[in-house]
Design an enzyme around this catalytic site. Sequence first.
Site, PDB file in Angstrom:
ATOM      1  N   SER A 110      46.299   3.362   0.314  1.00 59.06           N
ATOM      2  CA  SER A 110      46.809   2.725  -0.899  1.00 59.06           C
ATOM      3  C   SER A 110      48.228   2.250  -0.613  1.00 59.06           C
ATOM      4  CB  SER A 110      46.827   3.777  -2.019  1.00 59.06           C
ATOM      5  OG  SER A 110      47.543   3.318  -3.127  1.00 59.06           O
ATOM      6  N   TYR A 167      49.089  12.267  -5.289  1.00 58.22           N
ATOM      7  CA  TYR A 167      48.261  11.133  -4.841  1.00 58.22           C
ATOM      8  C   TYR A 167      48.907  10.436  -3.643  1.00 58.22           C
ATOM      9  CZ  TYR A 167      45.564   6.731  -5.121  1.00 58.22           C
ATOM     10  OH  TYR A 167      44.765   5.636  -4.836  1.00 58.22           O
TER      11      TYR A 167
HETATM   12  N1  NAD Z   1      41.771   0.860  -8.052  1.00 55.21           N
HETATM   13  C1  NAD Z   1      42.984   0.818  -7.503  1.00 55.21           C
HETATM   14  O1  NAD Z   1      43.945   0.296  -8.104  1.00 55.21           O
HETATM   15  C2  NAD Z   1      43.222   1.390  -6.142  1.00 55.21           C
HETATM   16  C3  NAD Z   1      44.444   1.140  -5.494  1.00 55.21           C
HETATM   17  C4  NAD Z   1      44.660   1.695  -4.247  1.00 55.21           C
HETATM   18  C5  NAD Z   1      43.691   2.480  -3.642  1.00 55.21           C
HETATM   19  N2  NAD Z   1      42.515   2.706  -4.299  1.00 55.21           N
HETATM   20  C6  NAD Z   1      41.536   3.580  -3.643  1.00 55.21           C
HETATM   21  O2  NAD Z   1      40.306   2.901  -3.527  1.00 55.21           O
HETATM   22  C7  NAD Z   1      39.221   3.820  -3.613  1.00 55.21           C
HETATM   23  C8  NAD Z   1      38.215   3.345  -4.656  1.00 55.21           C
HETATM   24  O3  NAD Z   1      38.893   3.212  -5.892  1.00 55.21           O
HETATM   25  P1  NAD Z   1      38.188   2.584  -7.171  1.00 55.21           P
HETATM   26  O4  NAD Z   1      39.269   2.022  -8.018  1.00 55.21           O
HETATM   27  O5  NAD Z   1      37.040   1.729  -6.785  1.00 55.21           O
HETATM   28  O6  NAD Z   1      37.661   3.924  -7.882  1.00 55.21           O
HETATM   29  P2  NAD Z   1      36.519   4.096  -9.000  1.00 55.21           P
HETATM   30  O7  NAD Z   1      36.980   5.219  -9.865  1.00 55.21           O
HETATM   31  O8  NAD Z   1      36.191   2.795  -9.630  1.00 55.21           O
HETATM   32  O9  NAD Z   1      35.260   4.568  -8.129  1.00 55.21           O
HETATM   33  C9  NAD Z   1      35.289   5.749  -7.393  1.00 55.21           C
HETATM   34  C10 NAD Z   1      33.877   6.218  -7.131  1.00 55.21           C
HETATM   35  O10 NAD Z   1      33.978   7.441  -6.367  1.00 55.21           O
HETATM   36  C11 NAD Z   1      33.034   8.364  -6.869  1.00 55.21           C
HETATM   37  N3  NAD Z   1      33.443   9.741  -6.575  1.00 55.21           N
HETATM   38  C12 NAD Z   1      34.467  10.429  -7.153  1.00 55.21           C
HETATM   39  N4  NAD Z   1      34.484  11.688  -6.699  1.00 55.21           N
HETATM   40  C13 NAD Z   1      33.475  11.803  -5.802  1.00 55.21           C
HETATM   41  C14 NAD Z   1      32.977  12.873  -5.002  1.00 55.21           C
HETATM   42  N5  NAD Z   1      33.539  14.093  -5.038  1.00 55.21           N
HETATM   43  N6  NAD Z   1      31.923  12.637  -4.197  1.00 55.21           N
HETATM   44  C15 NAD Z   1      31.333  11.411  -4.169  1.00 55.21           C
HETATM   45  N7  NAD Z   1      31.742  10.374  -4.920  1.00 55.21           N
HETATM   46  C16 NAD Z   1      32.801  10.564  -5.731  1.00 55.21           C
HETATM   47  C17 NAD Z   1      33.011   8.090  -8.378  1.00 55.21           C
HETATM   48  O11 NAD Z   1      31.830   8.609  -9.002  1.00 55.21           O
HETATM   49  C18 NAD Z   1      33.104   6.564  -8.415  1.00 55.21           C
HETATM   50  O12 NAD Z   1      31.828   5.960  -8.401  1.00 55.21           O
HETATM   51  C19 NAD Z   1      39.866   5.176  -3.929  1.00 55.21           C
HETATM   52  O13 NAD Z   1      40.012   5.911  -2.734  1.00 55.21           O
HETATM   53  C20 NAD Z   1      41.227   4.816  -4.477  1.00 55.21           C
HETATM   54  O14 NAD Z   1      42.165   5.838  -4.290  1.00 55.21           O
HETATM   55  C21 NAD Z   1      42.253   2.171  -5.516  1.00 55.21           C
END
Ligand code: NAD
Length: 306
Positions: A179, A192
Site C-alpha cells: 500500500s 496497518y
Molecule cells: N482499497 C484500498 O484503498 C487499498 C489501498 C491500498 C492497499 N489495499 C490493499 O489491497 C488489498 C485488497 O483490498 P480491497 O480494497 O479490494 O479489499 P476488500 O475489502 O474490498 O476485499 C478484501 C477481500 O478479502 C477477503 N478476506 C478478508 N479476510 C480474509 C481471510 N482471513 N481469508 C480470506 N479472505 C479474506 C474479504 O472477504 C474480501 O472479499 C488489501 O490487501 C488492501 O490492504 C487496498
Amino acid sequence: MVDIQGAISLLFEFLWTLIKVNYETIRGMWRALVPPDPKDVKNDIIFITGTGHGIGREMALRFARLGGTIVCVDINASSNEETVKLIKQEKGKAHSYQCDVTDRSAVMQLAERVGREVGDVSILINNAGIMPCKPVLQQTEQEIRLMNDININANLWTIQAFLPSMIARNYGHIVAMSSMAGLIGLSNLVPYCGSKFAVRGIMEALAVELKDDPRELNGIKFTTICPYIVDTGLCKKPRIRFQNLMKVVNAGEAADIIVDAVRREITEITIPSELHFLIRYIHRLMPFPAACAWSAFVNTGVDPHD
Ligand SMILES: NC(=O)c1ccc[n+]([C@@H]2O[C@H](COP(=O)([O-])OP(=O)(O)OC[C@H]3O[C@@H](n4cnc5c(N)ncnc54)[C@H](O)[C@@H]3O)[C@@H](O)[C@H]2O)c1
C-alpha cells in the site's frame, strides 16, 4: 607480508561489481522508460486471495479474460462463488475455494487440494487484507492480531505452500498487495502501516534469498503493489487535498494496472504510478522533519472510522 595476489583479485572483484552495478542501474532506468512486453498468462494457474470483493475480484476477472485458470480464494464463500460465476459467464476458467488465509494448516490443505484438482499454481497473488482505521490507542489487541494475521502472516503461509513447486520448476510469480501505507507512515493507520511495510520487507527479502540460492532460480518473479486509495469501501474516510495528484481509482482501474504490471514483471508499482518516483526517490530521501513538512502541505490521509 602484503598479499599482492589477494589485493589484485579483490580489486578486480570490486571493478567487476562496479560494472554490474552500473549495468543494472542503466538497465533499470531503461526498463522504467520502456517496460518489457506483457507476458502471456494463458497457461498459468493463478491463485488469488480475497477474490470475493474489490480489487481481488476485478483481478480475477481480468486474468480470466486473458485465458488464465483462476483459483479464487476467500473467507466469504458466497461472494467468492459470485466471482467465479461472473468469470464463467464470460466463458473463463475459475474454481472457488473457501479458506481463512490466517489458518496455516487450512492454507496447506488447500494448496494440496488445488494441486490435485487444478494443477501447479504458477502465479500467487496475496491480496486479502483488512484496514482498521483509528488512533493506535483505540485499536484492540484482537483487531491488531487479526490484521497482522491476514495482512502479514497469510503471505508467509501461501509462500510456504506454493514456493516449493515454483522452485522445482524454476517458474512462478509471487505478487503481494502492500500500500502507499507501506511506503510512508500515516495517522490512524499505525498497525496497518506496519503490516504493509512488512509485506514489502517480505517480498524484498524473498527476492534476495532466491537470488542467493545456488540453484539460479531466476524463473521466479516478484511484484509488489502499493495502491493509494482504491474505491472499494476498505478506506471509508479518505482526506485528499490535491485530487489530481492523489487520484482515487476504482477497483477495475486498479486491477487493470496490476495485471499489466504482473504481465510485464515489474518489481514494484504504486497506483497512481507517478507517486512511485515521488515517494521512493524524493520523500524517503528527505530528513524526517522535511518529509513531515511536505506531508502537512499535501494534507493527505485517512480520517478515523469504525
Ligand atoms: N482499497 C484500498 O484503498 C487499498 C489501498 C491500498 C492497499 N489495499 C490493499 O489491497 C488489498 C485488497 O483490498 P480491497 O480494497 O479490494 O479489499 P476488500 O475489502 O474490498 O476485499 C478484501 C477481500 O478479502 C477477503 N478476506 C478478508 N479476510 C480474509 C481471510 N482471513 N481469508 C480470506 N479472505 C479474506 C474479504 O472477504 C474480501 O472479499 C488489501 O490487501 C488492501 O490492504 C487496498
